[in-house]
Design a protein around this motif. Structure first.
Motif, PDB file in Angstrom:
ATOM      1  N   LYS A 176      25.230 120.154 119.121  1.00  0.00           N
ATOM      2  CA  LYS A 176      24.512 119.380 118.097  1.00  0.00           C
ATOM      3  C   LYS A 176      25.468 118.371 117.481  1.00  0.00           C
ATOM      4  N   LEU A 177      25.044 117.111 117.458  1.00  0.00           N
ATOM      5  CA  LEU A 177      25.838 116.040 116.863  1.00  0.00           C
ATOM      6  C   LEU A 177      25.086 115.470 115.663  1.00  0.00           C
ATOM      7  N   ASN A 178      25.721 115.510 114.503  1.00  0.00           N
ATOM      8  CA  ASN A 178      25.174 114.887 113.297  1.00  0.00           C
ATOM      9  C   ASN A 178      26.065 113.725 112.877  1.00  0.00           C
ATOM     10  N   TYR A 179      25.425 112.654 112.454  1.00  0.00           N
ATOM     11  CA  TYR A 179      26.155 111.513 111.908  1.00  0.00           C
ATOM     12  C   TYR A 179      25.484 111.111 110.603  1.00  0.00           C
ATOM     13  N   TYR A 180      26.293 110.982 109.538  1.00  0.00           N
ATOM     14  CA  TYR A 180      25.808 110.634 108.211  1.00  0.00           C
ATOM     15  C   TYR A 180      26.484 109.343 107.774  1.00  0.00           C
ATOM     16  N   ASN A 181      25.701 108.387 107.300  1.00  0.00           N
ATOM     17  CA  ASN A 181      26.295 107.100 106.952  1.00  0.00           C
ATOM     18  C   ASN A 181      26.752 107.044 105.491  1.00  0.00           C
ATOM     19  N   GLU A 182      27.269 105.896 105.096  1.00  0.00           N
ATOM     20  CA  GLU A 182      27.846 105.739 103.764  1.00  0.00           C
ATOM     21  C   GLU A 182      26.802 105.938 102.664  1.00  0.00           C
ATOM     22  N   ALA A 183      25.586 105.435 102.885  1.00  0.00           N
ATOM     23  CA  ALA A 183      24.536 105.586 101.878  1.00  0.00           C
ATOM     24  C   ALA A 183      24.197 107.056 101.650  1.00  0.00           C
ATOM     25  N   PHE A 184      24.199 107.847 102.713  1.00  0.00           N
ATOM     26  CA  PHE A 184      23.961 109.284 102.590  1.00  0.00           C
ATOM     27  C   PHE A 184      25.011 109.921 101.687  1.00  0.00           C
ATOM     28  N   ILE A 185      26.270 109.562 101.908  1.00  0.00           N
ATOM     29  CA  ILE A 185      27.371 110.147 101.134  1.00  0.00           C
ATOM     30  C   ILE A 185      27.323 109.700  99.677  1.00  0.00           C
ATOM     31  N   LYS A 186      27.148 108.423  99.444  1.00  0.00           N
ATOM     32  CA  LYS A 186      27.240 107.877  98.086  1.00  0.00           C
ATOM     33  C   LYS A 186      26.062 108.266  97.201  1.00  0.00           C
ATOM     34  N   ASN A 187      24.916 108.559  97.804  1.00  0.00           N
ATOM     35  CA  ASN A 187      23.728 108.880  97.011  1.00  0.00           C
ATOM     36  C   ASN A 187      23.489 110.381  96.876  1.00  0.00           C
ATOM     37  N   SER A 188      24.540 111.165  97.144  1.00  0.00           N
ATOM     38  CA  SER A 188      24.505 112.622  96.920  1.00  0.00           C
ATOM     39  C   SER A 188      23.382 113.331  97.675  1.00  0.00           C
ATOM     40  N   ASN A 189      23.048 112.822  98.847  1.00  0.00           N
ATOM     41  CA  ASN A 189      22.005 113.475  99.633  1.00  0.00           C
ATOM     42  C   ASN A 189      22.461 114.811 100.209  1.00  0.00           C
ATOM     43  N   GLN A 190      23.761 115.079 100.189  1.00  0.00           N
ATOM     44  CA  GLN A 190      24.250 116.375 100.649  1.00  0.00           C
ATOM     45  C   GLN A 190      23.627 117.502  99.846  1.00  0.00           C
ATOM     46  N   ASP A 191      23.377 117.264  98.562  1.00  0.00           N
ATOM     47  CA  ASP A 191      22.783 118.301  97.717  1.00  0.00           C
ATOM     48  C   ASP A 191      21.355 118.605  98.141  1.00  0.00           C
ATOM     49  N   ILE A 192      20.624 117.595  98.595  1.00  0.00           N
ATOM     50  CA  ILE A 192      19.230 117.786  98.993  1.00  0.00           C
ATOM     51  C   ILE A 192      19.144 118.592 100.283  1.00  0.00           C
TER      52      ILE A 192
END
Length: 210
Positions: A176-192
């Protein structure tokens, strides 16, 4: 421009994250879900209630047994091929991340070679390598601009299926390969997505204790 069985293998390595998700998915079947409300519950997008507050959408490209989209739907710079795909977007359809998967049938050394390739592509990122429960290894390349996360099984699984009346045994490794961009990181989507099976960014709580 499109992801479909007859559109050729889609190169994930060339994604700009400015693509139009409705255009990408317009020529094939998708199953769209939404993460909603305070508890980030996942719902079928066709069954949302009027008072549901959409946080993120997931566009899941249907490809059961590789029949709908073929067995090489996706590639990453032609270094490795995948068969399954989910794309994560904001509520207004801006692409934030993707998850590509495959049950890889072949020499596991090709997975090692792909990991080495990802390392060469992410020299400026901090690399983290850990093991998870269930015989899985996780490789992460983390920076302020993006996160690349690869999960692979360490041992091949045995599968049996009937093909033309004959029992065929296959040995496959999950990748499984996941890629997260800058907007994902900066907008705290990790919490969601921290409890989401598809898009969670793994951290210490997920790993085996050394």
């Amino acid at each position: 421009m499109y992801i479909c069985k007859d559109c050729g293998s889609f190169d994930l390595g060339k994604m700009t994250f400015k693509e139009n998700i409705d255009v990408l998915s317009s020529k094939t079947e998708i199953f769209k879900t939404a993460l909603v409300n305070q508890n980030n519950e996942e719902k079928d997008a066709d069954q949302l209630a009027k008072n549901d507050v959409v946080k993120l959408y997931k566009y899941n490209f249907e490809n059961q047994r590789n029949e709908i989209l073929g067995d090489k739907l996706l590639n990453y710079n032609n270094e490795f091929f995948f068969t399954g795909l989910s794309i994560l977007t904001t509520a207004d359809k801006k692409i934030l991340a993707y998850r590509a998967t495959v049950f890889f049938e072949g020499d596991a050394k090709k997975i090692d070679q792909f990991i080495t390739y990802l390392q060469s592509q992410n020299k400026e990122s901090r690399m983290v390598q850990n093991k998870m429960e269930g015989d899985l290894s996780v490789y992460q390349w983390i920076s302020d601009k993006h996160i690349t996360q690869l999960v692979r099984s360490n041992q091949a699984s045995k599968e049996e299926e009937m093909i033309n009346g004959k029992r065929v045994v296959k040995y496959t490794n999950y990748v499984k390969l996941n890629y997260y961009n800058e907007a994902f990181i900066k907008n705290s989507n990790q919490d969601i997505v921290k409890s989401d099976i598809d898009f969670a960014v793994y951290n210490d709580k997920h790993f085996q204790k050394k």
